[in-house]
Design a protein around this motif. Structure first.
Motif, PDB file in Angstrom:
ATOM      1  N   PRO A  41       0.962  -1.291   0.123  1.00 52.50           N
ATOM      2  CA  PRO A  41       0.071   0.025  -0.080  1.00 52.50           C
ATOM      3  C   PRO A  41       0.802   1.259  -0.049  1.00 52.50           C
ATOM      4  CG  PRO A  41      -0.882  -1.866   1.476  1.00 52.50           C
ATOM      5  CD  PRO A  41       0.514  -2.259   1.105  1.00 52.50           C
ATOM      6  N   VAL A  42       0.450   2.296  -0.723  1.00 51.27           N
ATOM      7  CA  VAL A  42       1.176   3.534  -1.042  1.00 51.27           C
ATOM      8  C   VAL A  42       0.465   4.691  -0.623  1.00 51.27           C
ATOM      9  CG1 VAL A  42       2.900   2.558  -2.960  1.00 51.27           C
ATOM     10  CG2 VAL A  42       0.930   3.555  -3.482  1.00 51.27           C
ATOM     11  N   ILE A  43      -0.812   4.520  -0.737  1.00 52.52           N
ATOM     12  CA  ILE A  43      -1.697   5.607  -0.100  1.00 52.52           C
ATOM     13  C   ILE A  43      -2.846   5.033   0.258  1.00 52.52           C
ATOM     14  CG2 ILE A  43      -2.383   6.033  -2.695  1.00 52.52           C
ATOM     15  CD1 ILE A  43      -2.348   9.028  -1.923  1.00 52.52           C
ATOM     16  N   THR A  44      -3.580   5.546   1.229  1.00 54.32           N
ATOM     17  CA  THR A  44      -4.884   5.170   1.584  1.00 54.32           C
ATOM     18  C   THR A  44      -6.031   6.444   1.777  1.00 54.32           C
ATOM     19  OG1 THR A  44      -3.924   3.527   2.956  1.00 54.32           O
ATOM     20  CG2 THR A  44      -6.087   4.293   3.556  1.00 54.32           C
ATOM     21  N   LEU A  45      -7.003   6.291   1.038  1.00 50.40           N
ATOM     22  CA  LEU A  45      -8.048   7.472   1.001  1.00 50.40           C
ATOM     23  C   LEU A  45      -9.244   7.099   1.712  1.00 50.40           C
ATOM     24  CD1 LEU A  45      -8.054   7.696  -2.752  1.00 50.40           C
ATOM     25  CD2 LEU A  45      -6.475   9.084  -1.060  1.00 50.40           C
ATOM     26  N   GLN A  46      -9.719   7.930   2.543  1.00 50.92           N
ATOM     27  CA  GLN A  46     -10.929   7.872   3.392  1.00 50.92           C
ATOM     28  C   GLN A  46     -11.946   8.800   2.757  1.00 50.92           C
ATOM     29  OE1 GLN A  46     -10.791   9.157   7.743  1.00 50.92           O
ATOM     30  NE2 GLN A  46     -12.214  10.739   6.965  1.00 50.92           N
ATOM     31  N   VAL A  47     -13.045   7.955   2.235  1.00 48.40           N
ATOM     32  CA  VAL A  47     -14.085   8.479   1.575  1.00 48.40           C
ATOM     33  C   VAL A  47     -15.422   8.601   2.840  1.00 48.40           C
ATOM     34  CG1 VAL A  47     -15.759   8.263  -0.241  1.00 48.40           C
ATOM     35  CG2 VAL A  47     -13.632   7.427  -0.432  1.00 48.40           C
ATOM     36  N   SER A  48     -16.077   9.599   3.011  1.00 50.35           N
ATOM     37  CA  SER A  48     -17.097   9.819   3.943  1.00 50.35           C
ATOM     38  C   SER A  48     -18.207  10.938   3.389  1.00 50.35           C
ATOM     39  CB  SER A  48     -16.504  10.428   5.314  1.00 50.35           C
ATOM     40  OG  SER A  48     -15.841  11.602   5.057  1.00 50.35           O
ATOM     41  N   SER A  49     -19.226  10.818   4.022  1.00 44.10           N
ATOM     42  CA  SER A  49     -20.390  11.653   3.413  1.00 44.10           C
ATOM     43  C   SER A  49     -21.268  11.880   4.905  1.00 44.10           C
ATOM     44  CB  SER A  49     -21.085  11.126   2.369  1.00 44.10           C
ATOM     45  OG  SER A  49     -22.218  11.834   2.063  1.00 44.10           O
ATOM     46  N   THR A  50     -21.980  12.912   4.806  1.00 44.31           N
ATOM     47  CA  THR A  50     -22.818  13.223   5.973  1.00 44.31           C
ATOM     48  C   THR A  50     -24.518  12.960   5.580  1.00 44.31           C
ATOM     49  OG1 THR A  50     -22.846  15.794   5.254  1.00 44.31           O
ATOM     50  CG2 THR A  50     -21.470  15.051   7.103  1.00 44.31           C
ATOM     51  N   SER A  51     -24.606  12.857   4.224  1.00 51.04           N
ATOM     52  CA  SER A  51     -25.892  12.637   3.809  1.00 51.04           C
ATOM     53  C   SER A  51     -26.083  11.406   2.799  1.00 51.04           C
ATOM     54  CB  SER A  51     -26.199  13.790   2.759  1.00 51.04           C
ATOM     55  OG  SER A  51     -25.213  13.724   1.633  1.00 51.04           O
ATOM     56  N   MET A  52     -25.143  10.453   3.135  1.00 51.50           N
ATOM     57  CA  MET A  52     -25.389   9.251   2.294  1.00 51.50           C
ATOM     58  C   MET A  52     -25.337   8.085   3.272  1.00 51.50           C
ATOM     59  SD  MET A  52     -22.981  10.238  -0.894  1.00 51.50           S
ATOM     60  CE  MET A  52     -23.368   8.503  -2.185  1.00 51.50           C
ATOM     61  N   THR A  53     -25.761   6.845   3.107  1.00 57.01           N
ATOM     62  CA  THR A  53     -25.917   5.699   3.768  1.00 57.01           C
ATOM     63  C   THR A  53     -24.524   5.016   3.760  1.00 57.01           C
ATOM     64  OG1 THR A  53     -26.806   4.264   2.310  1.00 57.01           O
ATOM     65  CG2 THR A  53     -28.427   5.586   3.886  1.00 57.01           C
ATOM     66  N   ALA A  54     -24.434   4.130   4.379  1.00 53.03           N
ATOM     67  CA  ALA A  54     -23.068   3.221   4.279  1.00 53.03           C
ATOM     68  C   ALA A  54     -23.057   2.295   2.993  1.00 53.03           C
ATOM     69  CB  ALA A  54     -22.955   2.065   5.504  1.00 53.03           C
ATOM     70  N   SER A  55     -24.330   1.861   2.632  1.00 53.57           N
ATOM     71  CA  SER A  55     -24.531   1.310   1.182  1.00 53.57           C
ATOM     72  C   SER A  55     -23.864   2.121   0.284  1.00 53.57           C
ATOM     73  CB  SER A  55     -25.786   0.505   1.251  1.00 53.57           C
ATOM     74  OG  SER A  55     -25.782  -0.073  -0.136  1.00 53.57           O
ATOM     75  N   GLN A  56     -24.631   3.373   0.142  1.00 58.47           N
ATOM     76  CA  GLN A  56     -24.451   4.277  -0.937  1.00 58.47           C
ATOM     77  C   GLN A  56     -23.013   4.812  -1.087  1.00 58.47           C
ATOM     78  OE1 GLN A  56     -27.398   7.243   0.297  1.00 58.47           O
ATOM     79  NE2 GLN A  56     -28.952   6.528  -0.911  1.00 58.47           N
ATOM     80  N   ILE A  57     -22.382   5.117   0.067  1.00 65.41           N
ATOM     81  CA  ILE A  57     -21.031   5.288  -0.095  1.00 65.41           C
ATOM     82  C   ILE A  57     -19.917   4.193  -0.624  1.00 65.41           C
ATOM     83  CG2 ILE A  57     -18.718   5.897   1.435  1.00 65.41           C
ATOM     84  CD1 ILE A  57     -20.661   7.359   3.374  1.00 65.41           C
ATOM     85  N   TYR A  58     -20.288   2.972  -0.086  1.00 58.05           N
ATOM     86  CA  TYR A  58     -19.598   1.832  -0.745  1.00 58.05           C
ATOM     87  C   TYR A  58     -19.726   1.520  -2.254  1.00 58.05           C
ATOM     88  CZ  TYR A  58     -17.839  -3.187  -1.360  1.00 58.05           C
ATOM     89  OH  TYR A  58     -17.236  -3.916  -1.735  1.00 58.05           O
ATOM     90  N   ASP A  59     -21.067   1.544  -2.775  1.00 58.68           N
ATOM     91  CA  ASP A  59     -21.294   1.644  -4.174  1.00 58.68           C
ATOM     92  C   ASP A  59     -20.590   2.938  -4.814  1.00 58.68           C
ATOM     93  OD1 ASP A  59     -22.851  -0.686  -3.677  1.00 58.68           O
ATOM     94  OD2 ASP A  59     -24.837   0.573  -3.465  1.00 58.68           O
ATOM     95  N   MET A  60     -20.758   4.019  -4.403  1.00 59.60           N
ATOM     96  CA  MET A  60     -20.102   5.085  -4.963  1.00 59.60           C
ATOM     97  C   MET A  60     -18.304   4.929  -5.060  1.00 59.60           C
ATOM     98  SD  MET A  60     -19.983   9.219  -3.769  1.00 59.60           S
ATOM     99  CE  MET A  60     -19.030   8.577  -2.201  1.00 59.60           C
ATOM    100  N   SER A  61     -17.885   4.444  -3.903  1.00 56.72           N
ATOM    101  CA  SER A  61     -16.546   3.879  -4.057  1.00 56.72           C
ATOM    102  C   SER A  61     -16.097   2.805  -4.989  1.00 56.72           C
ATOM    103  CB  SER A  61     -16.000   3.800  -2.550  1.00 56.72           C
ATOM    104  OG  SER A  61     -16.316   4.830  -1.805  1.00 56.72           O
ATOM    105  N   SER A  62     -17.049   1.899  -5.197  1.00 60.87           N
ATOM    106  CA  SER A  62     -16.569   0.878  -6.030  1.00 60.87           C
ATOM    107  C   SER A  62     -17.006   1.285  -7.408  1.00 60.87           C
ATOM    108  CB  SER A  62     -17.421  -0.336  -5.768  1.00 60.87           C
ATOM    109  OG  SER A  62     -17.575  -0.720  -4.378  1.00 60.87           O
TER     110      SER A  62
END
Length: 470
Positions: A139-160
């Motif tokens: 691993p060379v870089i780790t990104l944190q994706v978060s949102s105040t208005s989306m569910t955990a499933s929506q964040i996962y789908d957006m990231s994927s």
């Protein structure tokens, strides 16, 4: 040694041009040679991952992994040993090969035997995931994706589906599935009591879903001047249509899916969790593949991030958590700082004790040029700028300082004997060539046993060799 010195004195402009070439190609090598934390370690290992949801570890080991290992030993060449682990719904097999084996050819053999052994597996088994293991893929870089208005499933789908495909375009980047969040699936939760009341079993529900949730090609139909595309899409478009699927008919009554099950948006049980200020988020780990440069991969990811953020919904933030390029940059800066410090201090000592500005300039230029020669040699040998090569360059600075100081001091001694400059340089060089060579050779001999190391440690001490096929 005498011939080199005499040639340099007779053709000074040739060596000036050579120094300029070393400067140009050395600086170019600094920016083009791959820069990494560790050297490229070629370990001939291939990992195979079998997935069968719901299968117990005992059945995974006895009914899948056992037969697969027997097939591997009968069809794949140059195997050193095999390791396997069986888990709930997953089996991992690691095939270790003899040193020098070409992993690409081995991977091809493993893939072919994995397709044929499926017939011996339990019904419903799917082909495995075959991966070539590389110790340099870290691993060379780790990104944190978060949102105040989306569910955990929506964040996962957006990231994927949005972030990960955009980052894969970076040269040398390998990105596994995101961590955290929850994959969005349509869940059908059966009620055993209702199934028993309607004289149904889970197999009946599964057959009904498979026979009615289908999409078949129907071709086209030409009517008059128009060519109509015929659609036979029987796949439900929303939850209500899925709930209304008929399962069984008793007289005039129809038992539908909603009568025996609860259909809803959900996902499998979460096995990992990422929390950002109390809310679920997702981690995207970017790994470098093979001989790629850590600095190039990290720079490519950071360059794409602003454009990716602009395409995401409002309230989504992407934050860099870990950055391996910082350590690499610090290591390079430490060596450069040591090189410049050594050149400056040595030049200062020569200036103070010998009082010659010409000798000072020679010292200040010879050390950086020698280091740049090493960088050019690393590039030609297929090596990378990493912690080990940088450590070697740092040790070499001390040797360069000693040799340069002794040479300049000895030339100055011969000049004080009222010799002309050319004679003083030749006599001084001939006088110290053997002691300098012997002292440098003694230092090199100390490191010779490293070339006899085997395994992972030995891979870091040898030049790359052409690999042989299994």
């Amino acid at each position: 040694m005498n011939e080199i010195v005499v040639t340099a004195l007779k053709k000074p402009y040739t060596f000036v041009v050579l120094s300029i070439l070393i400067l140009v190609f050395g600086i170019r090598g600094v920016f083009t040679t791959p820069t990494d934390v560790f050297p490229s370690i070629k370990i001939p290992v291939v990992a195979v991952v079998w997935n069968y949801t719901g299968l117990m570890p005992e059945d995974m080991s006895g009914r899948m992994i056992y037969y697969y290992e027997r097939a591997l030993t009968a069809t794949v060449n140059n195997i050193e040993h095999i390791e396997s682990q069986s888990y709930y719904g997953r089996g991992i097999v690691k095939i270790f090969f003899q040193p020098g084996t070409d992993t690409s050819v081995a991977q091809t053999q493993i893939t072919s035997v994995s397709q044929t052994v499926i017939k011996q597996m339990p019904t419903g088994a799917t082909p495995p995931l075959v991966l070539a293991y590389n110790a340099s893929s870290v691993p060379v870089i780790t990104l944190q994706v978060s949102s105040t208005s989306m569910t955990a499933s929506q964040i996962y789908d957006m990231s994927s589906n949005l972030i990960r495909p955009a980052l894969v375009s970076v040269a040398g980047a390998a990105i596994p599935n995101p961590y955290g969040g929850m994959p969005g699936n349509v869940m059908v939760d059966l009620d055993p009591v209702k199934l028993l009341a309607h004289r149904l079993s889970p197999v009946d529900v599964s057959k009904a879903l498979n026979s009615q949730n289908i999409v078949l090609p129907a071709g086209d139909q030409r009517i008059g001047a128009l060519d109509w595309m015929v659609q036979t899409n029987a796949s439900p478009r929303d939850m209500n249509d899925l709930n209304m699927l008929p399962i069984k008919q008793v007289g005039n009554a129809v038992v539908r899916l909603q009568d025996v099950a609860w259909v809803h948006q959900g996902g499998p049980p979460q096995t990992n969790l990422v929390l950002v200020k109390g809310q679920q988020g997702v981690l995207i780990v970017v790994m470098k593949s093979g001989d790629a440069s850590t600095l190039d991969v990290v720079a490519g990811v950071k360059k794409l991030l602003p454009g990716i953020v602009n395409t995401l919904p409002q309230g989504v933030s992407i934050k860099v958590l870990n950055d391996a390029s910082t350590f690499v940059k610090d290591s390079v800066e430490d060596v450069l700082r040591e090189m410049l410090t050594a050149a400056c201090l040595t030049g200062l000592v020569v200036l103070l004790f010998l009082g010659s500005w010409r000798s000072t300039v020679i010292i200040a230029t010879s050390i950086p040029l020698a280091m740049l020669c090493s960088v050019i040699g690393l590039g030609w040998a297929g090596q990378t700028i990493n912690v080990m090569t940088l450590g070697g360059l740092a040790l070499a600075v001390g040797i360069l300082v000693d040799d340069a100081t002794v040479m300049i001091e000895n030339i100055d001694t011969h000049l004080e004997m009222e010799k002309d400059l050319e004679t003083a340089i030749i006599d001084a060089a001939n006088q110290i060539v053997i002691p300098t060579f012997v002292s440098t050779l003694c230092i090199c001999i100390v490191w010779m046993p490293l070339f006899q190391l085997t395994g992972v440690a030995g891979c870091s001490c040898r030049w790359p060799k052409p690999s042989s096929s299994p």
